[in-house]
Design an enzyme around this catalytic site. Structure first.
Site, PDB file in Angstrom:
ATOM      1  N   LYS A  67       3.921  -7.017  50.199  1.00 20.99           N
ATOM      2  CA  LYS A  67       2.937  -7.243  49.620  1.00 20.99           C
ATOM      3  C   LYS A  67       2.147  -6.282  48.756  1.00 20.99           C
ATOM      4  O   LYS A  67       3.026  -5.038  49.026  1.00 20.99           O
ATOM      5  CB  LYS A  67       1.568  -7.457  51.242  1.00 20.99           C
ATOM      6  CG  LYS A  67       0.198  -8.091  51.056  1.00 20.99           C
ATOM      7  CD  LYS A  67      -0.299  -8.161  52.390  1.00 20.99           C
ATOM      8  CE  LYS A  67      -1.838  -8.223  51.525  1.00 20.99           C
ATOM      9  NZ  LYS A  67      -2.710  -8.312  52.490  1.00 20.99           N
ATOM     10  N   THR A  69      -0.857  -5.327  44.847  1.00 18.78           N
ATOM     11  CA  THR A  69      -1.563  -5.357  43.986  1.00 18.78           C
ATOM     12  C   THR A  69      -1.018  -6.094  42.491  1.00 18.78           C
ATOM     13  O   THR A  69      -0.180  -4.497  41.507  1.00 18.78           O
ATOM     14  CB  THR A  69      -2.767  -5.287  44.482  1.00 18.78           C
ATOM     15  OG1 THR A  69      -2.651  -3.902  44.089  1.00 18.78           O
ATOM     16  CG2 THR A  69      -3.606  -5.544  45.800  1.00 18.78           C
ATOM     17  N   TYR A  70      -1.605  -5.754  41.204  1.00 18.49           N
ATOM     18  CA  TYR A  70      -1.513  -5.595  40.180  1.00 18.49           C
ATOM     19  C   TYR A  70      -1.536  -3.660  40.177  1.00 18.49           C
ATOM     20  O   TYR A  70      -0.598  -3.218  39.292  1.00 18.49           O
ATOM     21  CB  TYR A  70      -2.670  -5.870  39.129  1.00 18.49           C
ATOM     22  CG  TYR A  70      -2.551  -7.430  38.885  1.00 18.49           C
ATOM     23  CD1 TYR A  70      -1.316  -7.629  37.972  1.00 18.49           C
ATOM     24  CD2 TYR A  70      -3.723  -8.167  39.597  1.00 18.49           C
ATOM     25  CE1 TYR A  70      -1.718  -8.694  38.293  1.00 18.49           C
ATOM     26  CE2 TYR A  70      -3.535  -9.227  39.144  1.00 18.49           C
ATOM     27  CZ  TYR A  70      -2.720  -9.517  38.328  1.00 18.49           C
ATOM     28  OH  TYR A  70      -2.883 -11.280  38.265  1.00 18.49           O
ATOM     29  N   ALA A  71      -1.946  -3.026  40.789  1.00 21.76           N
ATOM     30  CA  ALA A  71      -2.159  -1.790  40.306  1.00 21.76           C
ATOM     31  C   ALA A  71      -0.636  -1.554  40.748  1.00 21.76           C
ATOM     32  O   ALA A  71       0.093  -0.440  40.751  1.00 21.76           O
ATOM     33  CB  ALA A  71      -3.284  -0.820  41.312  1.00 21.76           C
ATOM     34  N   ARG A  72      -0.417  -1.226  41.797  1.00 21.97           N
ATOM     35  CA  ARG A  72       0.909  -1.334  42.654  1.00 21.97           C
ATOM     36  C   ARG A  72       2.440  -1.490  42.165  1.00 21.97           C
ATOM     37  O   ARG A  72       3.120  -1.436  42.154  1.00 21.97           O
ATOM     38  CB  ARG A  72       0.875  -1.724  44.047  1.00 21.97           C
ATOM     39  CG  ARG A  72       0.174  -1.583  45.497  1.00 21.97           C
ATOM     40  CD  ARG A  72      -0.214  -2.088  46.495  1.00 21.97           C
ATOM     41  NE  ARG A  72      -0.605  -0.821  46.823  1.00 21.97           N
ATOM     42  CZ  ARG A  72      -1.577  -0.927  48.716  1.00 21.97           C
ATOM     43  NH1 ARG A  72       0.174  -0.770  49.431  1.00 21.97           N
ATOM     44  NH2 ARG A  72      -1.582  -0.766  48.454  1.00 21.97           N
ATOM     45  N   LEU A  92     -11.250  -6.259  29.368  1.00 24.94           N
ATOM     46  CA  LEU A  92     -10.197  -5.525  30.171  1.00 24.94           C
ATOM     47  C   LEU A  92      -9.458  -5.077  29.261  1.00 24.94           C
ATOM     48  O   LEU A  92      -8.855  -5.608  28.761  1.00 24.94           O
ATOM     49  CB  LEU A  92     -10.474  -6.536  31.262  1.00 24.94           C
ATOM     50  CG  LEU A  92     -11.142  -6.652  32.074  1.00 24.94           C
ATOM     51  CD1 LEU A  92     -10.698  -7.416  33.456  1.00 24.94           C
ATOM     52  CD2 LEU A  92     -12.275  -5.786  32.393  1.00 24.94           C
ATOM     53  N   GLU A  93      -9.450  -3.644  29.144  1.00 24.92           N
ATOM     54  CA  GLU A  93      -8.400  -3.319  29.233  1.00 24.92           C
ATOM     55  C   GLU A  93      -6.945  -3.303  29.617  1.00 24.92           C
ATOM     56  O   GLU A  93      -7.013  -2.801  30.966  1.00 24.92           O
ATOM     57  CB  GLU A  93      -7.664  -2.107  27.592  1.00 24.92           C
ATOM     58  CG  GLU A  93      -6.488  -1.855  27.589  1.00 24.92           C
ATOM     59  CD  GLU A  93      -6.924   0.135  27.411  1.00 24.92           C
ATOM     60  OE1 GLU A  93      -6.097   0.704  27.423  1.00 24.92           O
ATOM     61  OE2 GLU A  93      -7.749   0.749  27.153  1.00 24.92           O
ATOM     62  N   GLN A 112     -11.408  -3.520  40.602  1.00 21.01           N
ATOM     63  CA  GLN A 112     -12.996  -3.630  41.005  1.00 21.01           C
ATOM     64  C   GLN A 112     -13.649  -2.926  40.299  1.00 21.01           C
ATOM     65  O   GLN A 112     -13.106  -1.457  39.451  1.00 21.01           O
ATOM     66  CB  GLN A 112     -12.568  -2.831  42.797  1.00 21.01           C
ATOM     67  CG  GLN A 112     -13.555  -2.444  42.880  1.00 21.01           C
ATOM     68  CD  GLN A 112     -13.216  -1.669  44.550  1.00 21.01           C
ATOM     69  OE1 GLN A 112     -12.806  -0.648  44.462  1.00 21.01           O
ATOM     70  NE2 GLN A 112     -13.531  -2.250  45.592  1.00 21.01           N
TER      71      GLN A 112
END
Length: 144
Positions: A67, A69-72, A92-93, A112
């Site tokens: 599992k 997210t984008y950051a991971r 957003l960049e 976030q």
């Protein structure tokens, strides 16, 4: 309003929010980590994943080993601060920090933002200054 080191220490220890928890900044011979005045500097664990471009892989947060997210997945989102009385569409960049292609999904969560409360009204708002990005529509590139 930011939370102090006392609040962070009490909450982190009582509720096990950070484990392992260092009650003071550790600096000697390492990039610092541990409790700071208004935050906590995290450190890298001894287990991590290295991305390699085997078989022309695409980084896809919906089809990722484990599992995530984008950051991971190595996708970083930059959002400039929202100033008082600014209004408009947010630009957003999105940066891909990996050497692999990555997928971004429209109309789904991406990042976030955090709101802070001030105990006083600002002297000059973004609207008062007639900021160059006020009431922007759609994607707006940098302006001089």
């Amino acid at each position: 309003m930011l939370k102090s080191d006392r609040w962070i220490r009490k909450t982190a220890l009582e509720q096990g929010m950070i484990n392992p928890f260092s009650e003071k900044q550790v600096r000697e011979g390492v990039i610092s980590y541990g409790l700071s005045s208004y935050g906590y500097d995290l450190r890298v664990a001894d287990e991590f994943k290295i991305f390699t471009n085997v078989n022309s892989t695409t980084v896809d947060p919906k089809k990722f080993d484990g599992k995530s997210t984008y950051a991971r997945c190595g996708i970083i989102v930059n959002v400039t601060p929202f100033e008082p009385e600014w209004e408009g569409f947010v630009t957003l960049e999105i940066s891909n920090t990996t050497p692999l292609p990555a997928k971004i999904y429209a109309n789904e969560g991406l990042c976030q933002i955090i709101f802070f409360e001030s105990d006083e009204i600002c002297e000059t708002s973004y609207a008062d200054r007639k900021g160059k990005y006020q009431a922007q529509k759609g994607i707006v590139l940098p302006k001089l």
